[in-house]
Design an enzyme around this catalytic site. Structure first.
Site, mmCIF file in Angstrom:
data_model
loop_
_atom_site.group_PDB
_atom_site.id
_atom_site.type_symbol
_atom_site.label_atom_id
_atom_site.label_comp_id
_atom_site.label_asym_id
_atom_site.label_seq_id
_atom_site.Cartn_x
_atom_site.Cartn_y
_atom_site.Cartn_z
ATOM 1 N N ASP A 176 6.292 64.098 -1.440
ATOM 2 C CA ASP A 176 6.258 65.178 -0.458
ATOM 3 C C ASP A 176 4.834 65.749 -0.336
ATOM 4 O O ASP A 176 4.345 66.012 0.757
ATOM 5 C CB ASP A 176 7.261 66.257 -0.893
ATOM 6 C CG ASP A 176 7.313 67.392 0.094
ATOM 7 O OD1 ASP A 176 7.654 67.135 1.258
ATOM 8 O OD2 ASP A 176 6.987 68.536 -0.292
ATOM 9 N N LYS B 16 2.215 65.711 2.830
ATOM 10 C CA LYS B 16 1.546 66.918 3.347
ATOM 11 C C LYS B 16 0.040 66.731 3.347
ATOM 12 O O LYS B 16 -0.646 67.125 4.300
ATOM 13 C CB LYS B 16 1.928 68.126 2.490
ATOM 14 C CG LYS B 16 3.364 68.562 2.712
ATOM 15 C CD LYS B 16 3.757 69.655 1.753
ATOM 16 C CE LYS B 16 5.149 70.168 2.054
ATOM 17 N NZ LYS B 16 5.736 70.909 0.925
#
Ligand code: ADP
Ligand code: ASP
Ligand code: MG
Length: 811
Positions: free
Chosen positions: A674, A678
């Site tokens: 994740d 990002k």
């Protein structure tokens, strides 16, 4: 005196005829009342005649329906003392009509003359009924004074004769004269003719003009002339005042509320027209006079449209500079009675396109192919082409005159919404700009024009929301609460036109109420799949539409491209697309730019924090991003902050998931995936071309924990609790903290666990908060810091909401 015309719906039922009676009897000057056939009867007569003409005995059922309908109305409205008389006259007329139908069905031949006779019964009967309902009304037969002659295969009013006969007939005006609309007769042979569909308006105008009426009132079933066809779009409103020119432009182009030829006779005599609603007589209605209400200041007054359009094009290099081609085109069409309602020719002269009704298309192509047979054979002119099933739209307003920018705004609005203009025309009078589009874009076109010219004063965003998990639910709740405020304070209407979860989808053009959407979605017969969602949205072809993705699904991210290509903006909480292969990310952005729609994903990093917007603003204003250091995993931060003697690693992970901080599958956070996503998004937005595979990862949970299923993971993870507790204790004793940091430094990207001491700006970072340090050319010594809640359904939903609203043009 004045002339009042009541349309089909106004005389369509017992209740409506009661209204007519009230309205007419309240007049204190002499009136001529013109009535249409009972609503729908003309269509029924035509259909019955068609059936009879093919010998289909089914015509009898239709005919019985017609009889029944009239008997019912007579029964309900005619006073007892006159019922016998009315029934006798009407039954005689119906008998005649029945005989004609029988004759037609026996010889299976329906000539134009017979058809004209058949349709005349609608008005002949309705006028008899209404004349016996209104007190002191004198009944007339308009065939005796509305006279026509044939020109170009059409029955055209002979005004000299008609005016003379009208004046003679109404020399002495009774209090109420009752006249059937629509019907007329041939001046030579007295055959029954008519003024064309919707022609009762024309009858009334002819009478008003011939007799110098003080005004002409058209009583119908709407409150007045609307800004657009109310049957096609919902947010139209009544135009209070139009000039004759504007009204003429609007009805020539399909605003059915007045039959186009109606305006001419009264225009010449400067007799005002008022459109009124029989069902709401108190409403002010629309006034049509010589001058328009210029005070209103709006550039366009109304939009009209014709959905029945075929575009015929005559093209060829042999046309350039040749005099007389257009003359021949239009002469040939006129001779065969084809009516043309839009013409467009480029100054290069190598093609002329014009619009006709679909029903006229084949004939037009035939006569032009004959007319230009020689040129076609020589190759100077191409085969005549006809493109059917199109629509024509016109924007109308006298204030458009000498106002630059209207056409620009119009075509820009259409383009932004993916509506292709196939042909267009604007006359030098500048009161009308007309254009031809695909039929399936008509509704959308009317809506966007209506919106962008602020005819409605309310802007609409049409939202499709996918993914009704924690974020989606919160978003819907926030929208539900905020809808009234946005409407009141910002004139912005958020219309939820589609909803989908992993099982079902639901589409509703008029809007889905957010009060019971869960039940409605459950009950929807449509199962959800990315393709079904995509197709549903594209088919709806709705204006100002925004697709909102609150899922974490790969497949849903896969439909963005098609949606953007269809001018649907995309707001994604889902990070997959923006972090996918660079080429895909870049292409989505490119399509959005090209289509002039938005692809927004602010919540992909730091939930509602303004990170991506800030980076964009820095870059757009000429700054250069040198370095980004960020704690952007609210989940990991939450986990490291919550770790304590009582809360071991496995429990901390569970808490993060249960409170909605982590992805539904927390492994995506723990394996750094994740954060990698990002970081990739941040780096790209900062202007660097990076892929996920470029990111160097320094993780804290060994790779083998991510191999099996999610269940396996939950079973395995407690094994790490002990080791983590020891490491935690050691860190506490050194007054340090763990932070999982993403770094972009001169194009290099890395994520990893760092130990930060109490002086580090990342040391104080509570709960699931995020922090991001941006070092730029301008913010070098003291980097810019953005800090705050970086995860959680509420702030993520708020960020998505903000992206949605940024698409609307509000302040
Ligand atoms: P009538 O039977 O009274 O002659 P019509 O059906 O011919 O009535 O015309 C009225 C209808 O025209 C309205 O019910 C409306 O649906 C339609 N219409 C189309 N465009 C417009 C417009 N711009 N303003 C008002 N009505 C319109
Ligand atoms: N009854 C005719 C029609 O339906 C004329 C009219 O209503 O104006 O076309
Ligand atoms: Mg009408």
């Amino acid at each position: 005196m004045k002339v009042l015309k009541f349309g089909g719906t106004s005389v369509g039922s017992v209740e409506s005829i009661k209204n007519v009676k009230k309205i007419v009897e309240a007049c204190d000057e002499p009136v001529i009342v013109v009535v249409s056939a009972l609503g729908g009867i003309t269509d029924k007569l035509i259909e019955t005649a068609r059936l009879a003409g093919t010998g289909d005995s089914e015509y009898l059922t239709h005919f019985k329906g017609i009889i029944h309908r009239h008997h019912n109305v007579i029964d309900g409205i005619v006073p007892e003392k006159r019922k016998q008389e009315v029934l006798q006259i009407v039954n005689e007329l119906l008998d005649e009509l029945g005989n004609i139908f029988r004759g037609v069905s026996l010889i299976k031949d329906l000539s134009a003359k017979t058809q004209n006779t058949i349709v005349s019964y609608g008005e002949r009967i309705s006028s008899v009924i209404v004349s016996r309902v209104i007190n002191d009304a004198v009944h007339y037969d308009s065939r005796e004074f509305i006279k026509t002659e044939v020109q170009f295969n059409k029955n055209i009013v002979d005004f000299d004769l008609t005016n003379e006969l009208v004046r003679k007939t109404f020399k002495e005006l009774p209090k109420v004269s009752l006249v059937p609309g629509f019907i007329s007769s041939d001046k030579k042979n007295n055959d029954v003719t008519n003024l064309g569909r919707g022609g009762s308006d024309y009858t009334a105008a002819i009478l008003a003009a011939a007799l110098g009426a003080s005004r002409l009132e058209i009583w119908t079933d709407v409150d007045g002339f609307m800004t657009a066809d109310p049957r096609v779009i919902s947010n139209t409103y009544v135009i209070e005042h139009l000039s004759f020119i504007e009204a003429m432009e609007l009805c020539n182009f399909g605003a059915k509320v007045i039959y186009p030829p109606t305006i001419y006779p009264v225009y010449h005599k400067n007799i005002p027209i008022v459109i009124k609603n029989t069902f709401n007589p108190e409403a002010q209605g629309t006034l049509i006079t010589q001058d328009s209400a210029s005070g209103e200041g709006k550039a366009i007054k109304g939009i009209s449209s014709i959905n029945d359009t075929c575009l015929i094009t005559v093209t060829g290099l042999g046309m350039v500079g040749v005099i007389g081609i257009n003359y021949r085109i239009f002469k040939a069409l006129a001779k065969s009675g084809v009516s043309v309602f839009l013409v467009s020719q480029a100054s290069s002269e190598n093609n002329t396109s014009f619009a006709v009704k679909n029903a006229d298309a084949d004939l037009a192509v035939k006569v032009l192919t004959e007319e230009f047979a020689q040129e076609i054979e020589m190759g100077e002119i191409s085969e005549i082409s006809a493109e059917k099933d199109l629509a024509t739209v016109a924007i109308v307003g006298e204030n458009m005159k000498h106002t630059p920018g209207i056409a620009g705004k119009l075509f820009n609005t259409l383009g932004r919404n993916g509506i292709n203009v196939i042909a267009c025309a604007q006359g030098a009078s500048e009161t009308n700009i007309s254009f031809v589009i695909e039929l399936n874009s008509l509704r959308k076109a009317l809506n966007v024009i209506h919106d962008s010219f602020f005819l409605s004063n309310v802007q609409v965003l049409n939202l499709f929301i996918t993914g009704i998990g924690l974020v989606g639910k919160d978003l819907l709740e926030q929208i539900r609460k905020q809808q009234p405020n946005l409407l009141k304070d910002k004139s912005l209407r958020l219309n939820i036109v589609g909803l989908a979860n992993s099982k079902k989808c639901l589409f509703r053009r008029e809007g889905i109420s957010l009060d019971h959407y869960e039940e409605e979605l459950k009950a929807s017969p449509l199962s959800a799949s990315p393709a079904a969602i995509r197709d549903g949205i594209i088919q709806m072809n709705i204006f100002n539409s925004v697709f909102v993705d609150c899922t974490a699904s790969n497949e849903i991210a896969g439909i963005y491209k098609d949606l953007l290509n269809h001018n649907v903006s995309v707001v994604a909480a889902n990070k997959i697309a923006a972090s996918s292969a660079y080429d895909n990310y870049a292409e989505l952005k490119r399509i959005a730019r090209k289509r002039d729609v938005k692809f927004l994903f602010e919540t992909n990093v730091g939930a509602g924090l303004p990170i991506i917007n800030t980076i964009n603003n820095l870059i757009n204003s000429g700054d250069k991003i040198l370095k980004i250091e960020a704690v952007v995993s609210g989940t990991l931060n939450f986990i490291f902050n919550v770790l304590s003697e009582d809360i071991p690693l496995s429990k901390a992970i569970r808490l993060a998931q249960e409170s909605g901080y982590s992805e539904p599958d927390p492994r995506l956070d723990l394996n750094g995936q994740d954060v990698v996503r990002k970081l990739v998004i941040l780096a790209r937005e900062a202007g660097y071309r990076v892929e996920q595979s470029d990111v160097v990862k320094k993780l804290f949970i060994p790779e083998e924990y991510f191999q099996g299923s999610l269940d396996d993971f939950w079973k395995q993870i407690p094994k790490l609790d002990k080791e983590f507790e020891e490491r935690r204790k050691k860190l506490v004793s050194e007054n340090k903290r763990y932070r999982f940091v993403a770094t972009l430094d001169g194009g290099k990207v890395e994520v990893g666990l760092q130990e930060v001491d109490s002086k580090h700006p990342f040391y104080q970072l509570e709960g699931s908060n995020n922090v991001i340090l941006i070092t730029t050319d301008r913010y070098k010594e003291y980097p810019m810091v953005i800090k705050g809640y970086g995860a959680g359904a509420m702030v993520t939903a708020a960020g998505v909401f903000a992206d949605i609203i940024s698409i609307a043009n509000i302040r």
